[in-house]
Design a protein around this motif. Structure first.
Motif, PDB file in Angstrom:
ATOM      1  N   LYS A 178       7.620   3.239  -0.017  1.00 40.24           N
ATOM      2  CA  LYS A 178       6.897   4.421   0.505  1.00 40.24           C
ATOM      3  C   LYS A 178       6.588   5.417  -0.613  1.00 40.24           C
ATOM      4  O   LYS A 178       5.594   6.138  -0.558  1.00 40.24           O
ATOM      5  N   LEU A 179       7.464   5.486  -1.605  1.00 42.00           N
ATOM      6  CA  LEU A 179       7.291   6.493  -2.668  1.00 42.00           C
ATOM      7  C   LEU A 179       6.190   6.098  -3.644  1.00 42.00           C
ATOM      8  O   LEU A 179       5.461   6.941  -4.142  1.00 42.00           O
ATOM      9  N   ARG A 180       6.087   4.813  -3.930  1.00 45.79           N
ATOM     10  CA  ARG A 180       5.154   4.340  -4.960  1.00 45.79           C
ATOM     11  C   ARG A 180       3.693   4.545  -4.492  1.00 45.79           C
ATOM     12  O   ARG A 180       3.443   4.723  -3.310  1.00 45.79           O
ATOM     13  N   GLY A 181       2.807   4.548  -5.492  1.00 48.78           N
ATOM     14  CA  GLY A 181       1.389   4.641  -5.133  1.00 48.78           C
ATOM     15  C   GLY A 181       0.910   6.076  -5.008  1.00 48.78           C
ATOM     16  O   GLY A 181      -0.283   6.316  -4.851  1.00 48.78           O
ATOM     17  N   LYS A 182       1.861   7.031  -5.067  1.00 50.64           N
ATOM     18  CA  LYS A 182       1.463   8.449  -4.973  1.00 50.64           C
ATOM     19  C   LYS A 182       2.106   9.219  -6.113  1.00 50.64           C
ATOM     20  O   LYS A 182       3.236   8.904  -6.503  1.00 50.64           O
TER      21      LYS A 182
END
Ligand code: URA
Length: 228
Positions: A178-182
């Motif tokens: 959920k944390l990755r990509g942002k």
């Protein structure tokens, strides 16, 4: 996907990302000029290294072979932060030198850098025995060293490698998926969480996700370059 489709997709992602940066006023963060001379960085880093080499604040000092302070460029654009030294790192006193480290080197090269251009460190400077997870008390005692290190290095962006680094730096229990990509922030420095290279060795299918994360970092770097 053809090369030209890939390029189109990349350009579209870049445009989206730049308008997001503008909307969120990220320029305020990424345009901070590097005013401290590299030679001063070198001296302050060496002083900190000496302090950490003599650290015996927690029990890891009793079992370590070497402190793994971190290494790389003293005035880097990018700092990679992993979890803690493993066996190879403990014996050589250098971060990410095992199999996961070799994959990290490939990621760095795919970004157009060499290992010497970036800086690599860990949340913990000493190896937990048998590679067990770091304990809360160990993190509490060791994180101030990392914060000081980052104050000296002043990178344009941090890449947090894996669940542990991302959750520790961002003070959250959200899963890495959920944390990755942002883009997030750590002490006002943009921070991109992504999967740990050791995880990629077990799940090569996730390399594509890492590349997406890295592309965002590269866009951020190229936009801050033009604004210097
Ligand atoms: N894994 C990490 O998180 N850090 C290292 O230095 C090596 C492996």
């Amino acid at each position: 996907m053809s090369r030209s489709d890939e390029l189109q997709e990349f350009l579209q992602e870049t445009r989206n990302y730049l308008s997001l940066c503008k909307e969120m006023k990220w320029a305020e963060y990424v345009m901070v000029p590097k005013t401290i001379p590299v030679s001063v960085n070198q001296q302050t880093l060496e002083r900190l290294r000496e302090e950490v080499n003599n650290c015996n604040k927690c029990i890891l000092s009793e079992t370590r072979t070497n402190v793994v302070f971190g290494e790389g460029n003293n005035s880097p654009d990018v700092v990679f932060i992993g979890e803690a030294p493993g066996r190879d790192e403990d014996s050589q006193g250098k971060p990410f030198v095992g199999r996961a480290g070799q994959l990290l080197t490939k990621i760095i090269q795919a970004m157009g850098f060499n290992r010497e251009d970036v800086y690599i460190a860990n949340i913990l400077k000493c190896r937990p025995p048998d590679n067990r997870n770091p304990l809360p008390n160990e993190i509490k005692l060791c994180e101030p060293y990392l914060i000081h290190q980052l104050e000296i290095l002043r990178p344009r962006v941090i890449i947090a490698l894996g669940t542990f680094a991302a959750q520790t730096l961002l003070k959250t229990e959200e899963p890495i998926g959920k944390l990755r990509g942002k883009m997030h922030f750590y002490h006002q420095i943009p921070l991109m969480p992504t999967y740990h290279p050791a995880f990629l060795l077990r799940s090569p299918g996730k390399k594509r996700d890492v590349w997406q994360d890295i592309k965002q970092v590269m866009v951020l770097l190229s936009s801050s370059e033009t604004s210097d």
